[in-house]
Motif scaffolding. Structure first.
Motif, PDB file in Angstrom:
ATOM      1  N   PRO A 111      -4.531   2.158 -10.534  1.00  0.00           N
ATOM      2  CA  PRO A 111      -6.004   2.666 -10.405  1.00  0.00           C
ATOM      3  C   PRO A 111      -6.568   2.123  -9.074  1.00  0.00           C
ATOM      4  O   PRO A 111      -6.454   0.526  -8.979  1.00  0.00           O
ATOM      5  CB  PRO A 111      -6.612   2.549 -11.609  1.00  0.00           C
ATOM      6  CG  PRO A 111      -5.439   2.590 -12.731  1.00  0.00           C
ATOM      7  CD  PRO A 111      -4.193   2.035 -11.720  1.00  0.00           C
ATOM      8  N   GLY A 112      -7.142   2.745  -8.175  1.00  0.00           N
ATOM      9  CA  GLY A 112      -7.976   2.196  -7.175  1.00  0.00           C
ATOM     10  C   GLY A 112      -6.916   2.093  -5.794  1.00  0.00           C
ATOM     11  O   GLY A 112      -7.545   2.125  -4.690  1.00  0.00           O
ATOM     12  N   ASP A 113      -5.672   2.499  -5.951  1.00  0.00           N
ATOM     13  CA  ASP A 113      -4.796   2.482  -4.766  1.00  0.00           C
ATOM     14  C   ASP A 113      -5.059   3.899  -4.128  1.00  0.00           C
ATOM     15  O   ASP A 113      -5.392   5.029  -4.775  1.00  0.00           O
ATOM     16  CB  ASP A 113      -3.411   2.525  -5.018  1.00  0.00           C
ATOM     17  CG  ASP A 113      -2.828   1.308  -5.508  1.00  0.00           C
ATOM     18  OD1 ASP A 113      -3.637   0.189  -5.575  1.00  0.00           O
ATOM     19  OD2 ASP A 113      -1.725   1.390  -6.063  1.00  0.00           O
ATOM     20  N   VAL A 114      -5.216   3.788  -2.749  1.00  0.00           N
ATOM     21  CA  VAL A 114      -5.127   4.948  -2.106  1.00  0.00           C
ATOM     22  C   VAL A 114      -3.895   5.465  -1.637  1.00  0.00           C
ATOM     23  O   VAL A 114      -3.043   4.641  -1.071  1.00  0.00           O
ATOM     24  CB  VAL A 114      -6.283   4.826  -0.696  1.00  0.00           C
ATOM     25  CG1 VAL A 114      -6.032   6.101   0.200  1.00  0.00           C
ATOM     26  CG2 VAL A 114      -7.551   4.474  -1.137  1.00  0.00           C
ATOM     27  N   VAL A 115      -3.452   6.584  -1.768  1.00  0.00           N
ATOM     28  CA  VAL A 115      -2.177   7.549  -1.524  1.00  0.00           C
ATOM     29  C   VAL A 115      -2.204   8.531  -0.446  1.00  0.00           C
ATOM     30  O   VAL A 115      -3.157   9.222  -0.335  1.00  0.00           O
ATOM     31  CB  VAL A 115      -1.329   7.745  -2.742  1.00  0.00           C
ATOM     32  CG1 VAL A 115      -0.972   6.403  -3.838  1.00  0.00           C
ATOM     33  CG2 VAL A 115      -2.184   8.678  -3.658  1.00  0.00           C
ATOM     34  N   LEU A 116      -1.320   8.543   0.349  1.00  0.00           N
ATOM     35  CA  LEU A 116      -1.090   9.676   1.259  1.00  0.00           C
ATOM     36  C   LEU A 116      -0.532  11.156   0.544  1.00  0.00           C
ATOM     37  O   LEU A 116       0.323  10.936  -0.393  1.00  0.00           O
ATOM     38  CB  LEU A 116      -0.290   9.513   2.301  1.00  0.00           C
ATOM     39  CG  LEU A 116      -0.899   8.281   3.166  1.00  0.00           C
ATOM     40  CD1 LEU A 116       0.279   7.758   4.393  1.00  0.00           C
ATOM     41  CD2 LEU A 116      -2.245   8.356   3.737  1.00  0.00           C
ATOM     42  N   GLU A 117      -0.972  12.142   1.192  1.00  0.00           N
ATOM     43  CA  GLU A 117      -0.596  13.345   0.631  1.00  0.00           C
ATOM     44  C   GLU A 117       1.241  13.152   0.866  1.00  0.00           C
ATOM     45  O   GLU A 117       1.630  13.041   1.952  1.00  0.00           O
ATOM     46  CB  GLU A 117      -0.789  14.540   1.117  1.00  0.00           C
ATOM     47  CG  GLU A 117      -0.219  15.847   0.692  1.00  0.00           C
ATOM     48  CD  GLU A 117      -0.975  16.997   1.424  1.00  0.00           C
ATOM     49  OE1 GLU A 117      -0.190  18.236   1.390  1.00  0.00           O
ATOM     50  OE2 GLU A 117      -1.807  16.934   2.340  1.00  0.00           O
ATOM     51  N   GLY A 118       2.042  13.475  -0.341  1.00  0.00           N
ATOM     52  CA  GLY A 118       3.457  13.570  -0.464  1.00  0.00           C
ATOM     53  C   GLY A 118       4.128  12.036  -0.524  1.00  0.00           C
ATOM     54  O   GLY A 118       5.066  11.925  -0.871  1.00  0.00           O
ATOM     55  N   GLN A 119       3.087  11.081  -0.554  1.00  0.00           N
ATOM     56  CA  GLN A 119       3.719   9.853  -0.910  1.00  0.00           C
ATOM     57  C   GLN A 119       4.261   9.607  -2.353  1.00  0.00           C
ATOM     58  O   GLN A 119       3.598  10.187  -3.275  1.00  0.00           O
ATOM     59  CB  GLN A 119       2.539   8.683  -0.674  1.00  0.00           C
ATOM     60  CG  GLN A 119       3.038   7.244  -0.946  1.00  0.00           C
ATOM     61  CD  GLN A 119       1.676   6.489  -0.716  1.00  0.00           C
ATOM     62  OE1 GLN A 119       0.835   6.755  -0.007  1.00  0.00           O
ATOM     63  NE2 GLN A 119       1.757   5.193  -1.453  1.00  0.00           N
ATOM     64  N   HIS A 120       5.305   9.161  -2.560  1.00  0.00           N
ATOM     65  CA  HIS A 120       6.060   9.015  -3.790  1.00  0.00           C
ATOM     66  C   HIS A 120       5.415   7.820  -4.644  1.00  0.00           C
ATOM     67  O   HIS A 120       5.366   6.942  -4.362  1.00  0.00           O
ATOM     68  CB  HIS A 120       7.354   8.577  -3.509  1.00  0.00           C
ATOM     69  CG  HIS A 120       8.525   9.662  -2.856  1.00  0.00           C
ATOM     70  ND1 HIS A 120       9.256   9.311  -2.143  1.00  0.00           N
ATOM     71  CD2 HIS A 120       8.134  10.968  -2.642  1.00  0.00           C
ATOM     72  CE1 HIS A 120       9.919  10.437  -1.677  1.00  0.00           C
ATOM     73  NE2 HIS A 120       9.394  11.386  -1.870  1.00  0.00           N
ATOM     74  N   VAL A 141       8.519  11.948  -7.179  1.00  0.00           N
ATOM     75  CA  VAL A 141       7.283  12.791  -7.568  1.00  0.00           C
ATOM     76  C   VAL A 141       6.042  12.412  -6.571  1.00  0.00           C
ATOM     77  O   VAL A 141       5.875  11.344  -6.495  1.00  0.00           O
ATOM     78  CB  VAL A 141       6.486  12.830  -8.870  1.00  0.00           C
ATOM     79  CG1 VAL A 141       5.307  14.097  -8.837  1.00  0.00           C
ATOM     80  CG2 VAL A 141       7.773  13.435  -9.807  1.00  0.00           C
ATOM     81  N   GLY A 142       5.719  13.087  -5.531  1.00  0.00           N
ATOM     82  CA  GLY A 142       4.641  12.765  -4.545  1.00  0.00           C
ATOM     83  C   GLY A 142       3.335  13.293  -4.722  1.00  0.00           C
ATOM     84  O   GLY A 142       3.264  14.172  -5.513  1.00  0.00           O
ATOM     85  N   ALA A 143       2.368  12.453  -4.456  1.00  0.00           N
ATOM     86  CA  ALA A 143       0.994  12.902  -4.556  1.00  0.00           C
ATOM     87  C   ALA A 143       0.743  14.337  -3.841  1.00  0.00           C
ATOM     88  O   ALA A 143       1.064  14.477  -2.745  1.00  0.00           O
ATOM     89  CB  ALA A 143      -0.053  11.669  -3.735  1.00  0.00           C
ATOM     90  N   PRO A 144      -0.072  15.036  -4.685  1.00  0.00           N
ATOM     91  CA  PRO A 144      -0.312  16.525  -3.966  1.00  0.00           C
ATOM     92  C   PRO A 144      -1.226  16.376  -2.969  1.00  0.00           C
ATOM     93  O   PRO A 144      -1.434  17.448  -2.099  1.00  0.00           O
ATOM     94  CB  PRO A 144      -0.818  17.080  -5.134  1.00  0.00           C
ATOM     95  CG  PRO A 144      -1.459  16.202  -6.203  1.00  0.00           C
ATOM     96  CD  PRO A 144      -0.622  15.272  -5.986  1.00  0.00           C
TER      97      PRO A 144
END
Length: 117
Positions: A71-80, A19-22
């Protein structure tokens, strides 16, 4: 004459879904734990993007097998960020994407009918 017997595993291999980040954003909260069962639409984690909270929901029923963000992590759009093992009845519906691909919506007009001109 030797006979060969075929042995097959009666239990099918569980289907896994990444499941990826929206959106690109910071993880505010993780609402699930590894091993937890989830229902379709259940919030898995919440991201913050442009001062808005964006929930990431389970696309299908299953069990959380891995969490790749905290919590606190920065994720990219679509990153699993979450791996789900799908429930047996959810396997067929998981083939569809959880959300449409980003991009402008375009509509095409039908070609004119030469008989009506």
């Amino acid at each position: 004459m030797p006979t060969s017997t075929s042995t097959s595993d009666p239990s099918p291999t569980p289907k896994r879904l990444q499941v990826g980040a929206p959106v690109h954003g910071a993880v505010l909260t993780v609402a699930v734990t590894v091993g937890q069962g989830v229902a379709p639409g259940q919030v898995l984690l919440v991201l913050e993007a442009m001062k808005m909270e964006v929930p990431l929901e389970a696309p299908a029923a299953g069990t959380v097998r891995a969490i790749a963000a905290a919590p606190g992590d920065v994720v990219l759009e679509g990153q699993h960020v979450i791996e789900l093992e799908l429930a047996a009845e959810a396997g067929a519906s998981a083939a569809a994407p959880a959300r449409p691909a980003a991009g402008p919506a375009t509509a095409t007009a039908p070609a004119p009918d030469p008989a009506q001109q």
